[in-house]
Every structure is written in C-alpha cells, then in structure tokens.
Design a protein around this motif. Structure first.
Motif, short mmCIF file in Angstrom:
data_model
loop_
_atom_site.label_atom_id
_atom_site.label_comp_id
_atom_site.label_asym_id
_atom_site.label_seq_id
_atom_site.Cartn_x
_atom_site.Cartn_y
_atom_site.Cartn_z
N LEU A 1 0.95 -1.18 -0.02
CA LEU A 1 -0.03 -0.01 0.04
C LEU A 1 0.78 1.31 0.15
CD1 LEU A 1 -3.02 -0.86 2.40
CD2 LEU A 1 -3.11 0.17 0.13
N ARG A 2 1.92 1.26 0.85
CA ARG A 2 2.70 2.60 1.12
C ARG A 2 3.38 2.52 -0.58
NH1 ARG A 2 2.90 4.57 5.75
NH2 ARG A 2 2.25 3.17 7.59
N VAL B 1 -11.25 0.80 -1.50
CA VAL B 1 -10.50 1.91 -1.89
C VAL B 1 -9.71 2.89 -0.95
CG1 VAL B 1 -10.53 4.07 -3.35
CG2 VAL B 1 -11.96 2.12 -3.89
N VAL B 2 -8.65 2.73 -1.01
CA VAL B 2 -7.63 3.57 0.17
C VAL B 2 -7.01 5.03 -0.64
CG1 VAL B 2 -5.90 3.38 1.57
CG2 VAL B 2 -7.18 1.35 0.73
N HIS B 3 -7.46 6.04 0.31
CA HIS B 3 -6.80 7.23 0.02
C HIS B 3 -5.43 7.37 0.67
CE1 HIS B 3 -10.27 9.19 -2.28
NE2 HIS B 3 -11.08 8.34 -1.48
N ARG B 4 -4.62 7.88 -0.10
CA ARG B 4 -3.17 8.35 0.29
C ARG B 4 -3.42 8.87 2.12
NH1 ARG B 4 0.79 12.06 -3.02
NH2 ARG B 4 0.54 10.03 -4.20
N HIS B 5 -4.15 9.68 2.38
CA HIS B 5 -4.05 10.11 3.68
C HIS B 5 -4.98 9.33 4.81
CE1 HIS B 5 -8.20 11.58 1.87
NE2 HIS B 5 -8.43 11.70 3.18
N GLU B 6 -5.48 8.18 4.18
CA GLU B 6 -6.29 7.32 4.92
C GLU B 6 -5.62 6.11 5.30
OE1 GLU B 6 -10.90 8.46 3.38
OE2 GLU B 6 -9.81 6.47 2.57
N ASP C 1 -3.51 5.21 7.61
CA ASP C 1 -3.38 4.50 8.98
C ASP C 1 -4.67 4.29 9.47
OD1 ASP C 1 -0.81 5.31 9.09
OD2 ASP C 1 -0.95 7.30 9.69
N VAL C 2 -5.67 4.33 8.77
CA VAL C 2 -7.03 3.79 9.49
C VAL C 2 -7.68 2.80 8.42
CG1 VAL C 2 -7.70 6.28 10.31
CG2 VAL C 2 -8.51 5.72 7.94
N VAL C 3 -7.07 2.20 7.68
CA VAL C 3 -7.62 1.48 6.60
C VAL C 3 -7.79 -0.03 7.30
CG1 VAL C 3 -5.36 0.36 5.62
CG2 VAL C 3 -7.52 0.38 4.07
N TRP C 4 -7.11 -0.33 8.16
CA TRP C 4 -7.08 -1.72 8.95
C TRP C 4 -8.45 -2.02 9.51
CZ3 TRP C 4 -3.43 -3.84 6.68
CH2 TRP C 4 -2.29 -3.13 6.29
N GLY C 5 -9.18 -0.95 9.95
CA GLY C 5 -10.46 -1.27 10.45
C GLY C 5 -11.39 -1.60 9.46
N ASP C 6 -11.36 -1.07 8.10
CA ASP C 6 -12.40 -1.18 6.99
C ASP C 6 -11.83 -2.56 6.63
OD1 ASP C 6 -13.09 1.36 7.33
OD2 ASP C 6 -11.90 2.22 5.71
N ILE C 7 -10.58 -3.01 6.55
CA ILE C 7 -10.25 -4.19 6.33
C ILE C 7 -10.90 -5.31 6.99
CG2 ILE C 7 -8.11 -6.10 5.82
CD1 ILE C 7 -6.73 -3.68 4.75
N TYR C 8 -10.96 -5.08 8.21
CA TYR C 8 -11.26 -6.09 9.45
C TYR C 8 -12.87 -6.39 9.13
CZ TYR C 8 -12.95 -7.89 13.72
OH TYR C 8 -13.63 -8.72 14.66
#
Length: 457
Positions: free
Chosen positions: A206-207, A231-236, A238-245
């Motif tokens: 992702l990075r 869909v992951v925005h660059r500024h998001e 650090d918070v994407v892991w909750g969405d993945i869960y």
C-alpha cells in the motif's frame, strides 16, 4: 466475427423455439446464497453469514425472468404474490409452478433437499419431462440436486459445468485467474499491481502504490457487489485496517494492491456476459454498469450503451474469454467486468463465473424481442425508499408507480421487492425500450414519481 446483438438474437431465437418443447422443462434455482458463501475458506461470523443469505434471498425473485420455456421455479418462501402475478401478466406469459421449501438454513437447495413435502410437490410438477437445471452458479448443492433428480429416473441436463469440471467455475471466479488469462487471451489486460500474502506485505505494498498515486484499491480473490475491495486514499492509510477487518472477503490472503484507475469521463464500467455451451460461445452481450466508486448500482444492457471505440474490443474480449472458459470445461453464463481508463485502454477487473446482475435485463430482452427490433434494457437495482413511518408495501406503494407505465404499453417491471422489508429498504426497476435515452428516462420517471409520493429516502 459476429457482433454481440447478433449473438443475442441467436440466443433469443433458441429460447423462443424452446417454448414449444412440452417434453422438457427448466428447473430454475436461484441458489444465490449458496454461491455467495461457497468461496470462504473459513467459517463466517454469524452476522456476516446472515447478511449474505439475506442478500441472496432478496435477489432470488429476479430468477422469474431467466427462462421463457416451460419452467418450474424454486423460490425462497415469502415472495409477493401480487408482484408475481403482475410480472407474468405484463410479460404475457403463464405463471409457472413455484416450490418454496421450509426455510431452515437460508440456503435454498439445502432447504429443498431437507423438506420432504417440497420434494413431493417438485416431483409432481416436473412429471416425466426432461429437466434442465438453471442455477445462479454451480455449487456442491447443485450437483446434489442433480443426483436426486436422476435418482427419480429423470433425464437431467445442467446449465453449467459437469461435476468433474466444477473446478473451472471456482478457478474463473477467483481473481488470480485474471492474471493467468492476461498472459494468454488476446485483448485481456489487467491493471498493474502487487500480490501479497501477509499483513506486513500488504502494508508495504500500500505504501509503495500510494507513493505514486493518490488512491489504491485492495482486492480479495472473491467479492460480491463491492464487498471484497476497499479503495484507500493516501491520507487514509493509517485507518484502513479497520475497514479491512469489517470486510469478510479480505480476511484471507492473497490479496491484490493496485493503483485505482481513473475512469474515462464519457463511459461507465463496461461488462460482457458470455454464454458457453458444448459447441462453444453461444452468446456475447455487452452492457455498462454504474458504480459508486466500487459498489454496483445499475446496469444498461445493449451495444448502444457502450462507447463505440470500446464495443468492438469488448465483443472480441467476450469471445476470447468464452473460448478460454470452454477449453477449461466451463459451461453456462459468466461475466467479465471491465473499466476504461483515461488512456482509453480496456482493463478487466474480474470474472464472475455465474449469472451476473445483468441477467434479468438480458432475460427480459429475450422475453420482449425476437432480435428484429434491437431493444435495450436498463435496470436500477438499488432504489432506496424510506424506512420511517408506515411500512412500505408493493401493493400500496410500488405497484402504483408502474401502473401508468403499463397502461402506456411500457415494459417496466419492479424487481427485488423483497428488499422493501430490509432495515434500509430498497427496490429495483428494470425497463425494456427501443433506445438508451428512453430507457434511462423511464427509470428517472419512476424515481421522480417515488419522490413525489415521498417514498425515497
């Protein structure tokens, strides 16, 4: 090479000829719930399992359009009888027998095979005719049902791969197959990306991707109507892991990380539905989907909905994918979903080895057109209605929206009316007309009338 509308004509003619075959019957089995959960390698959480089964139940009534031949429907209990009568009256066809097993598991075939009285009724309505099983997509339960019918001494054909070729359905429905096919099918192009197998790799990928672009998309090997991708925005980041869960499809590896491809402004997301039979590719039908970032909302069926510079390439792609699937032993309907980038390249995003969301408008075209009129179809499959106040019902609220259209001879039908009882209720509408502009206008009129009646939320 035959153009897609010609291929649809051939398929429609074949269906029309089957109307007179009284010695055969289509057994229509919308096993959507079973198909939607077949690919999970681990057991779903109970609330997730209930959600998938509820979605499958809601969409099952669209199977009433799948066949124009003599047919018997297996439907989950609770379909609206008034809606069922209206649909067949508008289409001018006789209402078929319906068998609804006692709901025990929410899996239609499992419930049917466990319900002795439902099996007795099914045996009576099938008689001694040759059976063709028409399912949403093959699952282990389909082969169990086929074996049960054969045990009754019936001659049974499956509108899908035979059991030894079941693997082809599993394989094609897995997004990894797209990587394979891109290397050996002409015109098959996939977005660049990184395949990862661990959480650490996922974070690194992702990075890496987001260092080059503002948005990335994380995709599991399977998915349904937007579930299975984020869909992951660059500024998001650090918070994407909750969405993945909270996305059940993303709990297992591998997953893809790809740059989010910006769509060309003058086109939706083109798709091609392909019917594969023993002789090869029988039908190729072009459509365009509307999505909200990644979630499916509507579909427009017919070559005239597709950008001219894309249509020929999409038709060629459909024939090539169908030929590749045929060589693997796959039979039945499958769909390739695509996007057109701003570079005007056509990219395949996934293959669905099943009947797609375009199947009910495709089938409605077969009901309404012998191929000579060049009709098109448009379906909006997620029209939201209010949940506050008195409950919304088909008879009191939805049917009146369509009665004026019916009086004008317009073939517009409500679908997914079971969705009216959901916590966030919806219904769907499909129309068949002579032009894309008219098709879209009719759906807009339905939404406008619903808004005027204060039904929309």
């Amino acid at each position: 090479m035959a153009m897609p509308e010609r291929l649809l004509t051939l398929a429609s003619a074949r269906l029309a000829r089957s109307r007179g075959m009284s010695d055969s019957v289509d057994l229509v089995v919308p096993n959507i719930s079973e198909f939607n959960v077949r690919n999970f390698s681990t057991r779903l959480r109970k609330e997730a399992e209930r959600n998938f089964i509820s979605n499958g139940d809601m969409l099952s009534d669209q199977a009433v359009f799948w066949s124009v031949a003599p047919r018997v429907l297996i439907l989950p209990d609770g379909f609206d009888a008034d809606w069922f009568a209206d649909v067949h009256r508008v289409l001018g066809v006789e209402r078929p027998p319906v068998v609804s097993p006692v709901p025990r598991t929410g899996r239609l075939i499992a419930d049917l095979l466990a319900d002795e009285s439902a099996l007795v009724r099914l045996r009576a309505v099938l008689g001694e005719r040759r059976i063709r099983i028409m399912c949403f997509g093959v699952t282990p339960g389909v082969y169990q049902l086929l074996a049960a019918l054969e045990a009754w001494g019936l001659d049974v054909e499956l509108d899908g791969p035979v059991k030894q070729d079941y693997w082809s359905s599993l394989y094609l429905d897995n997004k990894l197959s797209c990587l394979d096919l891109a290397g050996r099918v002409p015109g098959f192009r996939v977005p660049s990306g990184i395949t990862v197998t661990t959480p650490d790799e996922l974070e690194g990928a992702l990075r890496t991707v987001l260092a080059e672009t503002d948005r990335a998309i994380v995709k599991s090997m399977h998915g349904i109507s937007g579930d299975g991708s984020i869909v992951v925005h660059r500024h998001e980041l650090d918070v994407v892991w909750g969405d993945i869960y909270h996305d059940n499809f993303l709990h297992t590896f591998p997953v893809f990380v790809q740059p989010y491809i910006e769509h060309a402004e003058d086109t939706g997301c083109p798709a091609v539905d392909i019917r594969v039979v023993d002789a090869g590719v029988e039908a190729v039908v072009l459509s365009t989907m509307t999505v909200d970032v990644k979630r499916y909302l509507s579909v427009s069926v017919g070559e005239r909905f597709v950008s001219p510079d894309v249509a020929d390439r999409l038709c060629s792609l459909g024939n090539a994918v169908g030929a590749a699937a045929h060589a693997l032993g796959f039979r039945g309907w499958l769909c390739a979903d695509c996007i057109v980038g701003r570079d005007r390249e056509l990219y395949v995003t996934e293959i669905n080895a099943r009947r797609s969301g375009a199947m009910h408008p495709i089938a409605l075209l077969a009901h309404c057109d012998d191929g000579s009129r060049g009709l098109v179809a448009h379906s909006h499959d997620s029209i939201p209605v209010r949940s506050a106040g008195d409950p919304i019902s088909y008879g009191a609220h939805i049917r009146p929206l369509f009665e004026e259209l019916w009086s004008q001879g317009i073939t517009a039908l409500p679908t997914a009316v079971r969705g009216l009882s959901r916590a966030r209720p919806i219904f769907a509408a499909t129309v068949v007309t002579e032009t894309p502009e008219t098709a879209r206008a009719v759906i807009t009129d339905i939404e406008t009338m619903a808004c005027g009646e204060r039904l929309l939320r």
